[in-house]
Design a protein around this motif. Structure first.
Motif, PDB file in Angstrom:
ATOM      1  N   ARG A 303       0.832  -1.195   0.000  1.00  0.00           N
ATOM      2  CA  ARG A 303       0.000   0.000   0.000  1.00  0.00           C
ATOM      3  C   ARG A 303       0.874   1.254   0.000  1.00  0.00           C
ATOM      4  NH1 ARG A 303      -5.317  -0.316   1.710  1.00  0.00           N
ATOM      5  NH2 ARG A 303      -5.410   1.840   0.966  1.00  0.00           N
ATOM      6  N   LEU A 304       0.319   2.343  -0.485  1.00  0.00           N
ATOM      7  CA  LEU A 304       1.073   3.599  -0.569  1.00  0.00           C
ATOM      8  C   LEU A 304       1.537   4.077   0.798  1.00  0.00           C
ATOM      9  CD1 LEU A 304       2.023   5.912  -2.474  1.00  0.00           C
ATOM     10  CD2 LEU A 304      -0.127   7.078  -1.942  1.00  0.00           C
ATOM     11  N   LYS A 305       0.799   3.760   1.857  1.00  0.00           N
ATOM     12  CA  LYS A 305       1.140   4.251   3.192  1.00  0.00           C
ATOM     13  C   LYS A 305       2.545   3.829   3.618  1.00  0.00           C
ATOM     14  CE  LYS A 305      -1.315   0.368   5.366  1.00  0.00           C
ATOM     15  NZ  LYS A 305      -2.484  -0.023   6.188  1.00  0.00           N
ATOM     16  N   PHE A 306       3.008   2.673   3.160  1.00  0.00           N
ATOM     17  CA  PHE A 306       4.347   2.224   3.542  1.00  0.00           C
ATOM     18  C   PHE A 306       5.428   3.033   2.830  1.00  0.00           C
ATOM     19  CE2 PHE A 306       1.584  -1.450   4.325  1.00  0.00           C
ATOM     20  CZ  PHE A 306       1.892  -1.698   5.658  1.00  0.00           C
ATOM     21  N   LEU A 307       5.200   3.356   1.574  1.00  0.00           N
ATOM     22  CA  LEU A 307       6.146   4.191   0.845  1.00  0.00           C
ATOM     23  C   LEU A 307       6.204   5.588   1.458  1.00  0.00           C
ATOM     24  CD1 LEU A 307       8.015   4.368  -1.697  1.00  0.00           C
ATOM     25  CD2 LEU A 307       6.020   5.307  -2.901  1.00  0.00           C
ATOM     26  N   VAL A 308       5.050   6.162   1.780  1.00  0.00           N
ATOM     27  CA  VAL A 308       5.010   7.493   2.395  1.00  0.00           C
ATOM     28  C   VAL A 308       5.721   7.472   3.745  1.00  0.00           C
ATOM     29  CG1 VAL A 308       3.483   9.248   3.379  1.00  0.00           C
ATOM     30  CG2 VAL A 308       2.926   8.199   1.175  1.00  0.00           C
TER      31      VAL A 308
END
Length: 565
Positions: A303-308
């Motif tokens: 999910r994008l939350k991990f990259l952010v």
């Protein structure tokens, strides 16, 4: 030209290509699929399965469906197999997918921004009655979900939906899911800015396009110009929140990286102000980062939350501006805290044009096709051609003349769809649960409805806003971590030492005023049978111990473990 696994040479060089497997990021040159999901997406785009459904599977039946289509690509068109009846929650994590699969499907109708005409709602209701055994649940992402759908009927359902401008395109899958929007966009008197043109333009340009049909995982969007912060922007992958810029006027504050499930994160502000006409391009930049830099090695970190979280907001904004937009974004203000505690638009409210909208509360999103058809008829009989779904499993009828309001409210009440709900009816939400969901461990919808009745009977004087969110498993489809009382379904031991359905309790979560996750008290679990007693007990303690004007979430944060148990 964007990088793709089929054409990696088209990628603009951005980083030195690493020779180790890494996280499966395309932008780092890692195009080799590192898990089965990435492999089937590389083998064939999920959007392509529609042709096979129409020409093969609907004609030859369920048993003809390729497994990678059945449990993978068919999600790109809103289709999941539902849970086979009679399998208890203890078997959820033990059985193989083919043992859990029934030969019927859940089908999700995509409703971007919750925007429906009464004609569209009538068609949704008619499809429910003809093809879905009457099922038609309202979700907390503004969709309608059918159950008991046969593969043989799917092409006809698509034909009927598309004839009135609806679809199931990318309602599920590793795609840009339904775009949440304020259900009173362009309607509410207190609106900062109407975000619906951006919702429509994103849908027109990008939904169903292969540019973003192969993402690391699902991608959730929220756009609202309401000062009520009415689309749960804090827990979406990307969100555009209405703000007034002191120099440029109304526009949107940009948030990224929110999400719940088993590793919840509140989204972060990038500090950037986006004008309405630039929202689609900025959205494409953010989802482009996710497509190219997102982690594709492990599904649990895709999910994008991990990259952010790894990059931080400063780096994320820099990559967005330098590599995707090729220009700088203006700095902008944060949204103001909402002045109202309820964000669901339930009740009677004046519109910008002097007419009224009426928001009403079904029970935990559980409606049926006949009821939806009656709602369409009632709206039209009271002069309205427009209805909306909300992110709280509620509905709204727009454009009601003042003289028609009381009659509409009474007619809705006769359908058990109240515009004047108790705090318990208004604030209780439930996911699909074990009735149909293959991931669920416990029953939720009936449990939530029964809990409402019990609390209304036991604490009729309770008049504080309260959210009680009930989830059938740890995946948080019903947003348990950000509820006043969040209930995560699991098997627990009762007083006799027997394993029964129950819940782990989260207390004091919140969105909007002071967004944060609920507190877990060590060992605090309740059986389903004990649930009304527990909730009554903790709410009465809140009433006894609260300070003047104190919200439940604030009290739960400071209360003793004894008071919460």
């Amino acid at each position: 030209m964007a990088a793709t696994p089929q054409n990696p040479a088209a990628a603009t060089p951005r980083r030195k290509v690493s020779r180790h497997r890494g996280e499966g990021q395309w932008a780092a040159g890692h195009f080799t699929p590192l898990n089965g999901n990435e492999q089937f997406k590389k083998d064939d785009d999920g959007l392509n399965v529609r042709t096979r459904i129409e020409t093969i599977y609907s004609k030859r039946g369920f048993d003809s469906i390729d497994p990678n289509d059945l449990r993978g690509r068919m999600r790109w068109w809103g289709l999941y197999t539902q849970r086979k009846p009679g399998i208890d929650g203890g078997k959820t994590a033990i059985l193989e997918p083919e043992e859990l699969d029934d030969k019927y499907f859940m089908l999700r109708v995509r409703i971007d921004g919750g925007r429906l005409t009464t004609e569209q709602l009538r068609v949704i209701g008619e499809i429910s009655q003809e093809f879905a055994r009457g099922t038609a649940d309202l979700t907390d992402r503004q969709n309608v979900q059918y159950h008991w759908i046969r593969i043989e009927d799917v092409p006809e359902i698509w034909n009927r939906l598309e004839a009135v401008g609806l679809s199931t395109t990318e309602a599920c899958g590793d795609t840009p899911r339904t775009i949440l929007g304020s259900p009173v966009a362009g309607i509410a008197e207190d609106e900062i800015i109407d975000g619906s043109p951006a919702v429509e333009e994103i849908h027109r340009r990008f939904i169903g396009s292969k540019e973003f049909s192969n993402l690391p995982r699902k991608f959730k969007t929220a756009i609202s110009g309401s000062p009520l912060l009415d689309v749960a922007h804090e827990i979406n992958d990307v969100a555009f929140v209405g703000v007034e810029h002191p120099e440029y006027g109304p526009g949107f504050d940009l948030w990224v990286g929110g999400g719940l499930s088993t590793n919840p994160k509140i989204g972060v502000r990038l500090g950037a102000w986006v004008p309405l006409d630039e929202v689609p391009d900025v959205w494409a930049g953010v989802i482009g980062i996710f497509r190219d830099y997102g982690y594709r090695r492990l599904r649990t970190r895709a999910r994008l939350k991990f990259l952010v979280a790894d990059w931080g907001p400063e780096k994320f904004r820099q990559i967005l501006e330098d590599e995707y937009l090729e220009r700088k974004l203006a700095d902008g203000p944060a949204p103001a805290a909402p002045v109202e505690r309820w964000r669901d638009h339930v009740g009677v409210h004046r519109q910008q044009d002097g007419r009224f909208y009426v928001g009403f509360a079904p029970r935990v999103g559980r409606v049926d096709g006949a009821t939806l058809t009656k709602i369409a008829e009632l709206a039209e009989a009271h002069g309205s051609g427009r209805v909306r779904t909300t992110v709280e499993q509620k509905m709204i009828v727009l454009d009601v003349e003042e003289g028609q309001v009381e009659s509409l409210v009474e007619a809705l009440e006769a359908l058990d769809l109240t515009a004047k709900p108790s705090p318990f009816r208004r604030g209780t939400m439930a996911c699909t649960g074990i009735e149909y969901c293959k991931l669920a461990i416990v029953e939720t919808k009936q449990r939530g409805s029964a809990l409402i009745d019990e609390l209304e009977r036991r604490i009729p004087e309770f008049d504080e806003p309260i959210t009680i969110n009930i989830n059938g498993c740890p995946n948080a489809c019903a947003r348990i971590q950000v509820a006043d009382i969040g209930l995560k379904g699991q098997l627990v031991l009762n007083d006799q030492g027997e394993q029964v359905e129950g819940f782990q309790v989260h207390l004091g979560g919140a969105l909007g005023l002071e967004a944060g996750f609920g507190r877990k008290v060590r060992g605090l679990k309740v059986t389903s049978e004990e649930l009304p007693d527990y909730v009554e007990r903790v709410l009465k303690r809140f009433q006894d111990e609260r300070e003047d004007g104190e919200r439940f979430a604030v009290w739960a944060t400071r209360a003793s473990e004894e008071a919460l148990s």
